[in-house]
Design a protein around this motif. Structure first.
Motif: not given
Length: 311
Positions: A83-89
């Motif tokens: 559903e969403e790409k794995l990402s972190s700020e």
């Protein structure tokens, strides 16, 4: 309907019931056209340290050597697009999408076992085996013969309705089933997006990938140190790589999967670069308990992250 047509109908409906997105059927036999291509690929040493790809040459080309009396290869597609790409700020480290959740071998193996059970209940005794990237089966070629797609310039199977973010699996059975019509057309046309985007120039010609240059190989299969020639080319991929798929125009048709077991561990989204660099055995075991990432072991994952951060 003939018995073979009835079997085809049962197989297609069972595949849908078990959550597979597409199902195609091909007549089992020797892949005559693939033999010289495979030989050339191996002679080019494009398998790198993946010596196992040179093993069982005959079995790789002939499913009747894997299942005695095999008549049919059933090819199956199972979506893994998140559903969403794995990402972190606080992190630029990337994992291939297929590795977000539980190892696909476990998830799809369970479905293949259930598939065979259903067929045996409905038809009677069937000799056959299920495969999911676990034996010398040329899965993309069989899927193409079964009409599920074509082989793109990045060598992956592409499907007009969902792109390429999916797993392939097969049932090789001794059951007579009406085959589907192979997809003869190549819908890539003059597009070279995947070739142009590969930072390590691993796509050496249309449909041919030098595995020893592929980021997925370097971060997963390669057991030695990553060669310095790839410094600055890894684009922060710590396990696998999706570049050639992310840029493919056909993947605009990708839709989120519906498999709960493919959901990423909740802690992953919050990982910072420091978390990646200082990951402990305890955290690794907890976060990647049933993940494909376990293939690298902690030492391999740390090697990859350290290489990225030394760029």
């Amino acid at each position: 309907m003939t018995p073979a047509e009835t079997n085809a109908s049962l197989i297609k409906s069972t595949a849908k019931r078990l959550g597979f997105d597409f199902c195609g059927v091909a007549k089992a036999g020797f892949l005559e056209e693939e033999a010289p291509r495979l030989e050339d690929w191996l002679n080019g040493n494009y398998n790198g340290e993946m010596g196992y790809l040179a093993n069982h040459f005959d079995k790789r080309l002939d499913p009747t050597k894997l299942v005695e009396g095999a008549k049919t290869v059933v090819s199956l597609v199972y979506n893994y697009y998140p559903e969403e790409k794995l990402s972190s700020e606080s992190s630029d480290i990337k994992l291939a999408k297929y590795a977000y959740g539980e190892d696909y071998h476990f998830v799809i193996r369970d479905k293949l076992n259930e598939f065979l059970e259903i067929l045996r209940e409905e038809i009677g005794e069937i000799d056959g085996r299920g495969f999911v990237d676990s034996a010398p089966v040329m899965e993309r070629q069989w899927a193409q013969k079964a009409g599920l797609g074509w082989l793109g310039k990045n060598s992956l199977l592409l499907n007009r309705e969902m792109g390429s973010f999916f797993f392939l699996a097969e049932l090789i059975i001794d059951l007579e089933v009406t085959p589907d019509i192979p997809l003869a057309k190549d819908y890539c046309g003059t597009c070279t997006a995947c070739v142009d985007a590969c930072p390590t120039n691993a796509i050496v010609e249309n449909g041919v990938v030098d595995g020893s240059r592929c980021i997925s190989y370097l971060t997963i299969e390669l057991k030695d140190s990553i060669p310095n020639q790839f410094k600055g080319q890894m684009e922060n991929w710590a396990f696998g790589c999706d570049i050639c798929q992310d840029v493919c125009p056909w993947n605009r048709f990708s839709k989120p999967h519906q498999e709960p077991r493919f959901q990423a561990h909740p802690e992953l989204a919050g990982f910072s670069n420091r978390d990646w660099q200082e990951i402990t055995e305890e955290t690794f075991r907890k976060v990647f308990k049933k993940s494909a990432v376990k293939r690298t072991k902690l030492a391999g994952l740390k090697r990859n992250v350290d290489f990225l951060k030394s760029n």
